[in-house]
Enzyme design. Structure first.
Site, PDB file in Angstrom:
ATOM      1  N   ARG A 176       0.661  -0.880  -0.262  1.00  0.00           N
ATOM      2  CA  ARG A 176      -0.115  -0.141  -0.126  1.00  0.00           C
ATOM      3  C   ARG A 176       0.733   1.353  -0.218  1.00  0.00           C
ATOM      4  O   ARG A 176       0.663   2.521   0.662  1.00  0.00           O
ATOM      5  CB  ARG A 176      -0.894   0.147   0.851  1.00  0.00           C
ATOM      6  N   SER A 225     -11.543  -0.882   3.158  1.00  0.00           N
ATOM      7  CA  SER A 225     -10.168  -1.063   4.347  1.00  0.00           C
ATOM      8  C   SER A 225      -9.158   0.006   4.760  1.00  0.00           C
ATOM      9  O   SER A 225      -8.396   0.800   4.489  1.00  0.00           O
ATOM     10  CB  SER A 225      -8.539  -2.093   4.659  1.00  0.00           C
ATOM     11  N   GLU A 295      -4.394   2.752   6.475  1.00  0.00           N
ATOM     12  CA  GLU A 295      -4.052   2.332   5.136  1.00  0.00           C
ATOM     13  C   GLU A 295      -5.142   3.656   4.253  1.00  0.00           C
ATOM     14  O   GLU A 295      -4.160   4.373   3.448  1.00  0.00           O
ATOM     15  CB  GLU A 295      -5.151   1.080   4.221  1.00  0.00           C
TER      16      GLU A 295
HETATM   17  C1  LIG Z   1     -15.243  -1.040  -1.386  1.00  0.00           C
HETATM   18  C2  LIG Z   1     -13.960  -0.769  -1.304  1.00  0.00           C
HETATM   19  C3  LIG Z   1     -13.275  -2.002  -1.202  1.00  0.00           C
HETATM   20  C4  LIG Z   1     -11.897  -1.962  -2.109  1.00  0.00           C
HETATM   21  N1  LIG Z   1     -10.431  -2.465  -2.280  1.00  0.00           N
HETATM   22  C5  LIG Z   1      -9.013  -2.667  -1.850  1.00  0.00           C
HETATM   23  C6  LIG Z   1      -9.031  -3.346  -2.799  1.00  0.00           C
HETATM   24  O1  LIG Z   1      -8.925  -4.777  -2.796  1.00  0.00           O
HETATM   25  N2  LIG Z   1      -7.250  -3.139  -2.837  1.00  0.00           N
HETATM   26  C7  LIG Z   1      -7.224  -1.958  -2.586  1.00  0.00           C
HETATM   27  O2  LIG Z   1      -6.045  -1.814  -1.918  1.00  0.00           O
HETATM   28  N3  LIG Z   1      -7.663  -0.674  -2.054  1.00  0.00           N
HETATM   29  C8  LIG Z   1      -9.831  -1.148  -1.876  1.00  0.00           C
HETATM   30  N4  LIG Z   1      -9.863   0.268  -1.546  1.00  0.00           N
HETATM   31  C9  LIG Z   1      -9.267   0.780  -1.661  1.00  0.00           C
HETATM   32  C10 LIG Z   1      -9.578   2.066  -3.221  1.00  0.00           C
HETATM   33  O3  LIG Z   1     -10.419   2.291  -3.448  1.00  0.00           O
HETATM   34  C11 LIG Z   1      -7.809   1.796  -3.728  1.00  0.00           C
HETATM   35  O4  LIG Z   1      -6.536   2.530  -2.738  1.00  0.00           O
HETATM   36  C12 LIG Z   1      -8.086   3.025  -4.828  1.00  0.00           C
HETATM   37  O5  LIG Z   1      -6.480   2.476  -5.552  1.00  0.00           O
HETATM   38  C13 LIG Z   1      -7.689   4.480  -4.225  1.00  0.00           C
HETATM   39  O6  LIG Z   1      -7.476   4.785  -5.538  1.00  0.00           O
HETATM   40  P1  LIG Z   1      -8.336   6.453  -5.672  1.00  0.00           P
HETATM   41  O7  LIG Z   1      -8.493   6.447  -7.574  1.00  0.00           O
HETATM   42  O8  LIG Z   1      -9.679   6.509  -4.944  1.00  0.00           O
HETATM   43  O9  LIG Z   1      -7.269   7.489  -4.411  1.00  0.00           O
HETATM   44  P2  LIG Z   1      -8.102   8.461  -3.709  1.00  0.00           P
HETATM   45  O10 LIG Z   1      -8.524   7.802  -2.444  1.00  0.00           O
HETATM   46  O11 LIG Z   1      -8.622  10.036  -4.649  1.00  0.00           O
HETATM   47  O12 LIG Z   1      -6.267   9.045  -3.608  1.00  0.00           O
HETATM   48  C14 LIG Z   1      -5.496   7.961  -3.004  1.00  0.00           C
HETATM   49  C15 LIG Z   1      -3.865   8.651  -2.962  1.00  0.00           C
HETATM   50  O13 LIG Z   1      -3.627   8.902  -3.572  1.00  0.00           O
HETATM   51  C16 LIG Z   1      -3.455   9.948  -3.824  1.00  0.00           C
HETATM   52  N5  LIG Z   1      -4.080  10.563  -5.958  1.00  0.00           N
HETATM   53  C17 LIG Z   1      -4.829  10.283  -6.542  1.00  0.00           C
HETATM   54  N6  LIG Z   1      -4.568   9.634  -7.683  1.00  0.00           N
HETATM   55  C18 LIG Z   1      -3.488  11.106  -7.771  1.00  0.00           C
HETATM   56  C19 LIG Z   1      -2.129  11.549  -9.119  1.00  0.00           C
HETATM   57  N7  LIG Z   1      -3.268  10.790 -10.419  1.00  0.00           N
HETATM   58  N8  LIG Z   1      -1.358  11.655  -9.172  1.00  0.00           N
HETATM   59  C20 LIG Z   1      -0.907  11.291  -7.626  1.00  0.00           C
HETATM   60  N9  LIG Z   1      -1.164  11.129  -6.996  1.00  0.00           N
HETATM   61  C21 LIG Z   1      -2.734  10.761  -6.784  1.00  0.00           C
HETATM   62  C22 LIG Z   1      -3.867  10.982  -3.214  1.00  0.00           C
HETATM   63  O14 LIG Z   1      -3.711  12.033  -3.476  1.00  0.00           O
HETATM   64  C23 LIG Z   1      -4.127  10.318  -2.460  1.00  0.00           C
HETATM   65  O15 LIG Z   1      -2.761   9.859  -1.154  1.00  0.00           O
HETATM   66  C24 LIG Z   1     -11.382  -0.194  -1.541  1.00  0.00           C
HETATM   67  C25 LIG Z   1     -12.001   0.657  -2.050  1.00  0.00           C
HETATM   68  C26 LIG Z   1     -13.716   0.286  -1.114  1.00  0.00           C
HETATM   69  C27 LIG Z   1     -13.951   2.061  -0.737  1.00  0.00           C
END
Ligand SMILES: Cc1cc2nc3c(=O)[nH]c(=O)nc-3n(C[C@H](O)[C@H](O)[C@H](O)COP(=O)(O)OP(=O)(O)OC[C@H]3O[C@@H](n4cnc5c(N)ncnc54)[C@H](O)[C@@H]3O)c2cc1C
Length: 304
Positions: A176, A225, A295
């Protein structure tokens, strides 16, 4: 922010800047106060121009992806919040095995595109609700797969507006997280799979999605998580064994189905979720002697 700086930004980017934009609609928790300045760039050159001005003004920058891993505090975010939107959401086939995806592309769209092109290795992305940018920052994954395993390179623009290509070998990826410098904004990524039968790829995707449905809550306001799993342990197990499962602060609750998933049942505030996080952390530490690390990312101005 100084009012003359605000005025200049508004004059230079009249259609792409919103002031005091409510951020709750950009987080899966559906929580969070306003962004002082909210910017959705039209293209890379506009983003570079914006970043250079922000640098001159010494503005704090925050990047949000799909908001599926981010709790935004009730007081919102000072400075400029940048969200890459539709112009940064695309998938191209670079060659037989390599896909280039924009940072704002949803993971599941990349997984579907890979299926269409008969490429295996992307199936796990069908059950992660974020964007490619967020997935790389988090090194997201499930079922022994994670994005760094299929990553070739990423294109970034830093807070000074300079473009760079990072190859996977230039970076460390761990559970992560990544060593990518904090001031880099991911614009796109190249990901590599291998040719396989469409039927088998589709079967694998369905299998992952079914497994997830059985183990995790669906249709709720959550960011997945809350805590990372400590080495050789499971956060959900520690939370359960510490007797935290029925804790709540208002509508901030713990999912019955998976107790590492914290939920906004409707009218929680971000500070309710934070109180729940802190209470669970201290109970687990007291009962099990293990410190749970977050996380999810908690961003924005603190109330205390
Ligand atoms: C129902 C559910 C299930 C999930 N299951 C999983 C799973 O199985 N495995 C897992 O790993 N995660 C899981 N997650 C967590 C989440 O989906 C992941 O961490 C996902 O990759 C986050 O992506 P995001 O675009 O939503 O990031 P955000 O939440 O918007 O941002 C996360 C981080 O990334 C940075 N960021 C985003 N985009 C950029 C960019 N273009 N450039 C630089 N920094 C950036 C942000 O500043 C922040 O620090 C789950 C979440 C939910 C709600």
């Amino acid at each position: 922010m100084k009012s003359n700086n605000l005025k200049e930004l508004k004059t230079k980017f009249p259609n792409d800047i919103l002031l005091n934009e409510k951020l709750s609609k950009y987080s899966w928790f559906n929580l969070g106060g306003p962004a002082e300045v909210f910017f959705k760039p039209k293209n890379e050159s506009e983003l570079k121009k914006f970043l250079k001005i922000c640098k001159n003004f010494n503005l704090k920058l925050t990047i949000i992806g799909a908001g599926s891993n981010t709790l935004i505090r009730d007081k919102g975010i000072k400075g400029a919040t940048i969200k890459l939107g539709a112009p940064f959401s695309f998938c191209n086939l670079v060659n037989n095995e390599i896909i280039e995806a924009g940072a704002a592309t949803l993971d599941r769209k990349v997984s579907s595109f890979a299926l269409e092109k008969s490429l295996t290795g992307f199936e796990f992305l069908s059950c992660i609700p974020g964007s490619i940018g967020g997935a790389i920052i988090m090194n997201s994954g499930c079922y022994n797969e994670e994005i760094s395993k299929i990553l070739i390179s990423i294109k970034t623009i830093n807070h000074s507006g300079l473009e760079k290509i990072y190859y996977k070998e230039d970076l460390d990826f761990f559970y992560r997280g990544t060593s990518l410098p904090k001031d880099e904004i991911i614009i796109s990524a190249k990901l590599k799979g291998s040719k396989f039968s469409k039927e088998k790829i589709s079967e694998k995707q369905k299998n992952y999605l079914n497994k997830k449905k059985l183990a995790q809550p669906t249709g709720v306001k959550t960011c997945g998580s809350t805590f990372k799993n400590p080495e050789n342990n499971k956060a959900w197990k520690l939370i359960k064994e510490s007797g935290c499962q029925n804790l709540n602060f208002g509508d901030a609750k713990i999912s019955d189905k998976h107790c590492n998933f914290f939920i906004n049942e409707g009218h929680a505030s971000s500070s309710d979720i934070e109180k729940l996080i802190k209470t669970v952390q201290s109970k687990v530490l007291k009962e099990q002697g293990i410190k749970l690390d977050l996380e999810i990312k908690v961003i924005g101005d603190s109330i205390d």
